[in-house]
Design a protein around this motif. Structure first.
Motif, PDB file in Angstrom:
ATOM      1  N   ALA A  24       0.745  -1.346  -0.137  1.00  0.00           N
ATOM      2  CA  ALA A  24      -0.056   0.009  -0.174  1.00  0.00           C
ATOM      3  C   ALA A  24       0.807   1.439  -0.135  1.00  0.00           C
ATOM      4  O   ALA A  24       0.587   2.231  -0.721  1.00  0.00           O
ATOM      5  N   VAL A  25       1.760   1.217   0.724  1.00  0.00           N
ATOM      6  CA  VAL A  25       2.985   2.344   0.852  1.00  0.00           C
ATOM      7  C   VAL A  25       3.372   2.364  -0.838  1.00  0.00           C
ATOM      8  O   VAL A  25       3.603   3.606  -1.133  1.00  0.00           O
ATOM      9  N   VAL A  26       3.917   1.732  -1.199  1.00  0.00           N
ATOM     10  CA  VAL A  26       4.581   1.756  -2.362  1.00  0.00           C
ATOM     11  C   VAL A  26       3.445   1.930  -3.705  1.00  0.00           C
ATOM     12  O   VAL A  26       3.722   2.818  -4.496  1.00  0.00           O
ATOM     13  N   ALA A  27       2.277   1.425  -3.312  1.00  0.00           N
ATOM     14  CA  ALA A  27       1.027   1.948  -4.294  1.00  0.00           C
ATOM     15  C   ALA A  27       0.808   3.519  -4.200  1.00  0.00           C
ATOM     16  O   ALA A  27       0.546   4.240  -5.324  1.00  0.00           O
ATOM     17  N   ILE A  28       0.789   3.980  -3.145  1.00  0.00           N
ATOM     18  CA  ILE A  28       0.425   5.333  -2.814  1.00  0.00           C
ATOM     19  C   ILE A  28       1.615   6.345  -3.235  1.00  0.00           C
ATOM     20  O   ILE A  28       1.209   7.230  -4.453  1.00  0.00           O
ATOM     21  N   GLY A  29       2.686   6.066  -3.379  1.00  0.00           N
ATOM     22  CA  GLY A  29       3.809   6.816  -3.731  1.00  0.00           C
ATOM     23  C   GLY A  29       3.925   6.637  -5.109  1.00  0.00           C
ATOM     24  O   GLY A  29       3.817   7.759  -5.927  1.00  0.00           O
ATOM     25  N   ILE A  30       4.103   5.434  -5.625  1.00  0.00           N
ATOM     26  CA  ILE A  30       4.092   5.424  -7.104  1.00  0.00           C
ATOM     27  C   ILE A  30       2.882   5.769  -7.910  1.00  0.00           C
ATOM     28  O   ILE A  30       2.924   6.557  -9.091  1.00  0.00           O
ATOM     29  N   GLY A  31       1.563   5.550  -7.575  1.00  0.00           N
ATOM     30  CA  GLY A  31       0.418   5.931  -8.039  1.00  0.00           C
ATOM     31  C   GLY A  31       0.240   7.406  -8.019  1.00  0.00           C
ATOM     32  O   GLY A  31      -0.139   8.157  -9.105  1.00  0.00           O
ATOM     33  N   LEU A  32       0.651   8.241  -7.032  1.00  0.00           N
ATOM     34  CA  LEU A  32       0.500   9.810  -7.041  1.00  0.00           C
ATOM     35  C   LEU A  32       1.691  10.427  -8.016  1.00  0.00           C
ATOM     36  O   LEU A  32       1.361  11.314  -8.571  1.00  0.00           O
ATOM     37  N   VAL A  33       2.864   9.833  -7.541  1.00  0.00           N
ATOM     38  CA  VAL A  33       3.842  10.312  -8.700  1.00  0.00           C
ATOM     39  C   VAL A  33       3.378  10.238 -10.420  1.00  0.00           C
ATOM     40  O   VAL A  33       3.738  11.016 -11.116  1.00  0.00           O
ATOM     41  N   THR A  34       2.839   9.050 -10.478  1.00  0.00           N
ATOM     42  CA  THR A  34       2.324   8.523 -11.939  1.00  0.00           C
ATOM     43  C   THR A  34       1.362   9.597 -12.357  1.00  0.00           C
ATOM     44  O   THR A  34       1.406  10.080 -13.488  1.00  0.00           O
ATOM     45  N   VAL A  35       0.443   9.889 -11.403  1.00  0.00           N
ATOM     46  CA  VAL A  35      -0.796  10.773 -11.794  1.00  0.00           C
ATOM     47  C   VAL A  35      -0.183  12.299 -12.006  1.00  0.00           C
ATOM     48  O   VAL A  35      -0.602  12.969 -12.954  1.00  0.00           O
ATOM     49  N   MET A  36       0.853  12.658 -11.389  1.00  0.00           N
ATOM     50  CA  MET A  36       1.356  14.087 -11.665  1.00  0.00           C
ATOM     51  C   MET A  36       2.175  14.061 -12.832  1.00  0.00           C
ATOM     52  O   MET A  36       2.635  14.827 -13.484  1.00  0.00           O
ATOM     53  N   PHE A  37       3.038  12.869 -12.951  1.00  0.00           N
ATOM     54  CA  PHE A  37       3.833  12.741 -14.299  1.00  0.00           C
ATOM     55  C   PHE A  37       2.772  12.787 -15.570  1.00  0.00           C
ATOM     56  O   PHE A  37       3.052  13.551 -16.641  1.00  0.00           O
ATOM     57  N   ALA A  38       1.617  12.283 -15.491  1.00  0.00           N
ATOM     58  CA  ALA A  38       0.693  12.309 -16.681  1.00  0.00           C
ATOM     59  C   ALA A  38       0.008  13.726 -16.565  1.00  0.00           C
ATOM     60  O   ALA A  38      -0.070  13.939 -17.916  1.00  0.00           O
ATOM     61  N   LEU A  39      -0.190  14.379 -15.530  1.00  0.00           N
ATOM     62  CA  LEU A  39      -0.777  15.784 -15.734  1.00  0.00           C
ATOM     63  C   LEU A  39       0.514  16.628 -16.416  1.00  0.00           C
ATOM     64  O   LEU A  39       0.138  17.655 -16.973  1.00  0.00           O
ATOM     65  N   ALA A  40       1.628  16.537 -16.068  1.00  0.00           N
ATOM     66  CA  ALA A  40       2.717  17.435 -16.272  1.00  0.00           C
ATOM     67  C   ALA A  40       3.415  17.135 -17.827  1.00  0.00           C
ATOM     68  O   ALA A  40       3.771  17.990 -18.500  1.00  0.00           O
ATOM     69  N   ASP A  41       3.022  15.875 -18.282  1.00  0.00           N
ATOM     70  CA  ASP A  41       3.693  15.117 -19.465  1.00  0.00           C
ATOM     71  C   ASP A  41       3.363  16.377 -20.726  1.00  0.00           C
ATOM     72  O   ASP A  41       4.196  16.535 -21.491  1.00  0.00           O
ATOM     73  N   PRO A  42       2.284  16.466 -20.897  1.00  0.00           N
ATOM     74  CA  PRO A  42       2.012  17.409 -22.084  1.00  0.00           C
ATOM     75  C   PRO A  42       2.565  18.537 -22.131  1.00  0.00           C
ATOM     76  O   PRO A  42       2.911  19.137 -23.207  1.00  0.00           O
ATOM     77  N   ALA A 309       6.978  -4.939  -4.802  1.00  0.00           N
ATOM     78  CA  ALA A 309       6.778  -3.648  -5.761  1.00  0.00           C
ATOM     79  C   ALA A 309       5.991  -3.845  -7.024  1.00  0.00           C
ATOM     80  O   ALA A 309       5.427  -3.087  -7.492  1.00  0.00           O
ATOM     81  N   VAL A 310       5.894  -5.133  -7.561  1.00  0.00           N
ATOM     82  CA  VAL A 310       4.907  -5.309  -8.888  1.00  0.00           C
ATOM     83  C   VAL A 310       3.674  -5.223  -8.282  1.00  0.00           C
ATOM     84  O   VAL A 310       2.868  -4.591  -9.093  1.00  0.00           O
ATOM     85  N   ILE A 311       3.324  -5.587  -7.196  1.00  0.00           N
ATOM     86  CA  ILE A 311       1.913  -5.781  -6.701  1.00  0.00           C
ATOM     87  C   ILE A 311       1.723  -4.052  -6.269  1.00  0.00           C
ATOM     88  O   ILE A 311       0.555  -3.764  -6.607  1.00  0.00           O
ATOM     89  N   GLY A 312       2.645  -3.413  -5.921  1.00  0.00           N
ATOM     90  CA  GLY A 312       2.310  -2.101  -5.306  1.00  0.00           C
ATOM     91  C   GLY A 312       2.123  -1.130  -7.001  1.00  0.00           C
ATOM     92  O   GLY A 312       1.612  -0.323  -6.792  1.00  0.00           O
ATOM     93  N   ALA A 313       2.861  -1.619  -7.838  1.00  0.00           N
ATOM     94  CA  ALA A 313       3.017  -1.033  -9.042  1.00  0.00           C
ATOM     95  C   ALA A 313       1.660  -1.220  -9.686  1.00  0.00           C
ATOM     96  O   ALA A 313       0.981  -0.238 -10.358  1.00  0.00           O
ATOM     97  N   LEU A 314       1.250  -2.329  -9.828  1.00  0.00           N
ATOM     98  CA  LEU A 314      -0.100  -2.754 -10.420  1.00  0.00           C
ATOM     99  C   LEU A 314      -1.366  -1.932  -9.672  1.00  0.00           C
ATOM    100  O   LEU A 314      -2.038  -1.285 -10.471  1.00  0.00           O
ATOM    101  N   ALA A 315      -1.217  -1.935  -8.381  1.00  0.00           N
ATOM    102  CA  ALA A 315      -2.401  -1.169  -7.795  1.00  0.00           C
ATOM    103  C   ALA A 315      -2.016   0.505  -7.874  1.00  0.00           C
ATOM    104  O   ALA A 315      -2.981   1.281  -7.959  1.00  0.00           O
ATOM    105  N   ALA A 316      -0.814   0.591  -8.074  1.00  0.00           N
ATOM    106  CA  ALA A 316      -0.635   2.196  -8.306  1.00  0.00           C
ATOM    107  C   ALA A 316      -1.110   2.679  -9.644  1.00  0.00           C
ATOM    108  O   ALA A 316      -1.653   3.844  -9.696  1.00  0.00           O
ATOM    109  N   LEU A 317      -0.924   1.791 -10.785  1.00  0.00           N
ATOM    110  CA  LEU A 317      -1.717   2.062 -11.939  1.00  0.00           C
ATOM    111  C   LEU A 317      -3.107   2.266 -12.009  1.00  0.00           C
ATOM    112  O   LEU A 317      -3.728   3.160 -12.566  1.00  0.00           O
ATOM    113  N   VAL A 318      -3.700   1.423 -11.189  1.00  0.00           N
ATOM    114  CA  VAL A 318      -5.079   1.445 -11.016  1.00  0.00           C
ATOM    115  C   VAL A 318      -5.843   2.549 -10.259  1.00  0.00           C
ATOM    116  O   VAL A 318      -6.625   3.625 -10.554  1.00  0.00           O
TER     117      VAL A 318
END
Length: 769
Positions: A24-42, A309-318
């Motif tokens: 859960a800790v890994v998912a929160i960290g990777i998920g939120l930074v991925t959201v910010m990357f997706a928002l900032a990428d364009p 980490a894989v479990i957390g990353a998959l949860a992060a993508l969701v």
């Protein structure tokens, strides 16, 4: 590797709670930074859909007030035709004007389309095949064509509601992007504009440079065309910078906030991995006793960590996908000009890279724990490694607390700024309803005045409406007519607004001196000015009756009103009675009328009736915006509100992860020292002594982290200067409030496991291991 993989799965299954917490800790960290990357990428990495976009520039011009002489205005600035004649500088130059609207009569009903008047070489500048548009013709965007009809629209005529038609010469490709940095209007139809009247300062100019010509050289050449002493300042910027400059700082800040959250999560995950490795000392000792090397044990730890980490990353993508769907709905439309945010392949690769970072950090930090030596049936780290483990645990706990403190202090600053914005006196009654209507540019002058009067009459007949009035131009949309008047021998600059009698009473303006405008004040015989403008000449009451401009009498002074936006301090304004607009060709005319309606009860319930009243008088009128003044004021600071909301969410996530980290540190201390604590209780240790033994490390780490976070925040908070309002970055009271909240969070993370230590009995020590 196969056996290690099977054993890692067994280990994860044997400790489900710890695994879920770490994932859960890994998912929160990777998920939120991925959201910010997706928002900032364009706005940071995505290339714009323009061929050779580095050669496309936007030419801006504004008047230098220090050089501007209102009594001797500068000559006409260069037009688009003049710039196109400079073939040594430009391949093509074009312009576009303020948007208009057109209503089409289609089989499925009327459809309102936003239009942009463009000069002949507009699409050529953007890298598309040249298109020559004649009056009555237009180019549809791909989205506009799909909205208007499912059938091909090229070389077809679309009938207009007021008569006539627009012949569609073609449909632009799906990749076409209108060169405006904020998608305030969904441009769907390009119509021809007059290139002779399109001049620097009066239209938006875009150009494609010749090969080898730099923007700096083009700027210097244009300045030479305007004259060295001209009051017109020329600026040139690339299309890439023009399209992203307004959002890039916010995108960078959001990405930085996401990386900080990831840093907190990595520190927390590494601390948990370190605790797991130390806790599994007997297991590692047994493996070493039957022949496992340190490399074997390390490989097992890394594989187990990679699985988590894989479990957390998959949860992060969701989590990221759900967050992006919500962000697309909450995000202001002007930030979606380059496309709605989504979970692209680049974002998925970024998430995978962040998962790899978590694995690498966890393996590196836990190294001292799994390279310990066997002694007495368990793994015992060497003196140096034992010290390193304690230092790393302390540093990780302090580091994540510091990062959470930075986020929390920044969020507190923006929350206070937002509070300052929404609680200030705007000079209006916020419940008053405003409806903006755009009219056909050919329908100005006396005809527009007659329509406006008839519309006001119909609005007054709506049940619950007590008064109505109108004003010209924009209102709370960051646009207003500039001008001035002569007073006591000097030229006074002020924003000019034309209104109908009764306007001030309807919107709730407060009169400080004199009276409001009446019908006899027409033809510029009377004017009302705002308090800030009046105080340039003395007390408001002292200037009532004095004359300025074309012998207009100052009949009243009102309280300053926020007319541009909620975060723009009111400037000097003058109000006159609305005159008949001169008939003109449209592109240079502001054909908007704002109807203000004061109603009793719920004003939202009469919005449909207001729209009907406006269109029943003039069927070609386009009602673009209906809402209360409070809603318009809130819309004017959507970028600040969105940034505040995002940072508050990140601060909440960082604080929660930090609290979980402190809880795990203290909880681990309680678990590892269960026998010691039980023995202390058996020989008479007081609860205070037990608490001191358990929480000392966690409390010290939290205090050090909070102090470090406050120090770093004093430096980083300067980056929030553009988003702060009414409060300085690093404000002591705001920072103290954030620190107090962080201390309370840290206390929760420490007290919960500490209470467990107080409940330990001597018999608990006998059951350990």
């Amino acid at each position: 590797m196969r056996l290690d993989f099977v054993q890692a799965l067994r280990s994860i299954r044997a400790r489900p709670a710890a695994t879920i917490g770490l994932a859960a800790v890994v998912a929160i960290g990777i998920g939120l930074v991925t959201v910010m990357f997706a928002l900032a990428d364009p706005f940071l990495l995505k290339s714009l859909p323009y061929p050779n976009s580095d050669r496309i520039v936007v030419i801006n011009a504004h008047v230098d007030r220090a050089k501007y002489d209102p009594w001797n205005p500068p000559p006409l600035s260069p037009s688009v035709d003049d710039l196109n004649a400079r073939e040594d500088l430009f391949q093509a130059v074009a312009a576009h004007r303020n948007p208009g609207t057109v209503r089409f009569r289609l089989a499925g009903g009327d459809a309102v389309v936003y239009t942009a008047a463009v000069t002949g070489r507009f699409v050529e500048v953007l890298g598309l095949p040249p298109q020559s548009l004649e009056p009555g013709e237009g180019l549809l965007t791909h989205g506009g064509a799909r909205r208007l009809s499912t059938e091909p629209l090229s070389e077809r005529s679309l009938p207009k509601a007021g008569g006539g038609a627009v012949h569609v010469r073609g449909v632009l490709p799906p990749s076409f992007l209108f060169p405006t940095p904020r998608a305030l209007f969904p441009y769907e139809l390009l119509v021809p504009g007059d290139s002779r009247d399109a001049r620097l300062g009066s239209a938006s100019i875009i150009a494609r440079l010749q090969r080898g010509v730099t923007p700096l050289a083009a700027r210097d050449a244009i300045r030479g065309m305007t004259g060295k002493d001209s009051a017109l300042n020329i600026e040139i910027e690339t299309i890439d910078h023009h399209m992203t400059k307004s959002v890039r700082p916010l995108a960078l800040g959001a990405l930085l906030a996401g990386l900080l959250i990831l840093l907190v999560s990595v520190a927390n995950a590494a601390n948990l991995v370190l605790a797991r490795c130390v806790y599994r000392g007997r297991e590692f000792a047994t493996r070493a006793a039957i022949g496992a090397s340190r490399l074997d044990i390390g490989r097992l730890v890394v594989i187990e960590l990679a699985l988590i980490a894989v479990i957390g990353a998959l949860a992060a993508l969701v989590l990221a996908q759900l967050s992006l769907v919500a962000a697309a709905r909450l995000m202001p439309v002007e930030y979606q000009v380059l496309g709605a945010p989504g979970l692209t392949l680049r974002a998925i690769i970024f998430a995978a890279a962040m998962a790899g970072l978590v694995v690498a950090a966890g393996a590196a930090i836990s190294l001292p724990a799994w390279r310990a030596r066997t002694f007495g049936g368990t793994f015992v780290p060497s003196g140096r490694d034992a010290s390193r483990i304690r230092i790393m645990r302390f540093a990780l706990a302090s580091g994540q607390t510091a990062v959470a403190m930075i986020l929390l202090a920044s969020a507190a600053l923006l929350v206070r700024s937002q509070f300052n914005l929404v609680t200030q006196d705007t000079g209006y009654d916020g419940n008053v309803l405003v409806a903006t209507a755009s009219y056909d540019p050919a329908h100005l002058g006396i005809a527009l005045r007659e329509d406006m009067n008839a519309t006001l009459h119909r609005l007054r007949r709506i049940p619950g409406v007590s008064s109505t009035a109108a004003s010209g131009g924009g209102m709370l949309d960051r646009s207003i007519g500039a001008g001035g008047f002569s007073f006591q021998g000097q030229m006074v600059r002020a924003a000019v607004k034309q209104v109908t009698p009764g306007y001030f009473e309807t919107v709730g303006s407060r009169v400080l001196a004199g009276r409001t405008l009446r019908a006899e004040d027409a033809n510029f015989t009377g004017m009302v000015i705002t308090e800030s403008l009046a105080r340039e000449f003395g007390e408001p009451a002292a200037i009532i009756g004095k004359r300025g401009g074309r012998n207009a009498e100052i009949v009243g002074v009102i309280r300053d009103e926020f007319f541009l936006a909620l975060d723009r301090q009111p400037a000097g304004m003058m109000f006159t009675v609305m005159r008949d607009a001169e008939r003109c060709t449209g592109n240079g005319c502001d054909n908007r009328i704002n109807y203000v309606i004061r109603a009793t009860g719920d004003s939202a319930g009469i919005e449909a009736q207001v729209r009907h009243a406006i269109t029943s008088v003039n069927g070609n009128a386009i009602v673009t915006n209906v809402g209360s003044i409070d809603e318009r004021l809130a819309d004017s600071v959507r970028d600040r509100s969105f940034a505040t909301m995002m940072l508050v969410l990140f601060a909440a996530a960082g604080t929660a992860v930090c609290a979980a980290g402190l809880l795990s540190v203290v909880g681990f201390a309680v678990t590892r020292r269960t026998r010691e604590i039980a023995i202390r209780v058996a020989i008479g240790a007081t609860p205070r002594a037990v608490l001191r033994t358990v929480v000392l490390e966690g409390v010290t780490a939290a205090i050090c982290g909070i102090a470090a976070g406050l120090i770093i925040n004093q430096w980083l908070s300067k980056g929030l200067q553009s988003l702060s309002y009414g409060v300085q970055p690093g404000d002591a009271a705001t920072t103290a409030a954030g620190a107090a909240l962080m201390i309370a969070t840290a206390a929760i993370g420490v007290v919960i496991p500490a209470r467990r230590a107080l409940r330990l009995s001597p018999s608990d020590g006998l059951r350990v291991d």
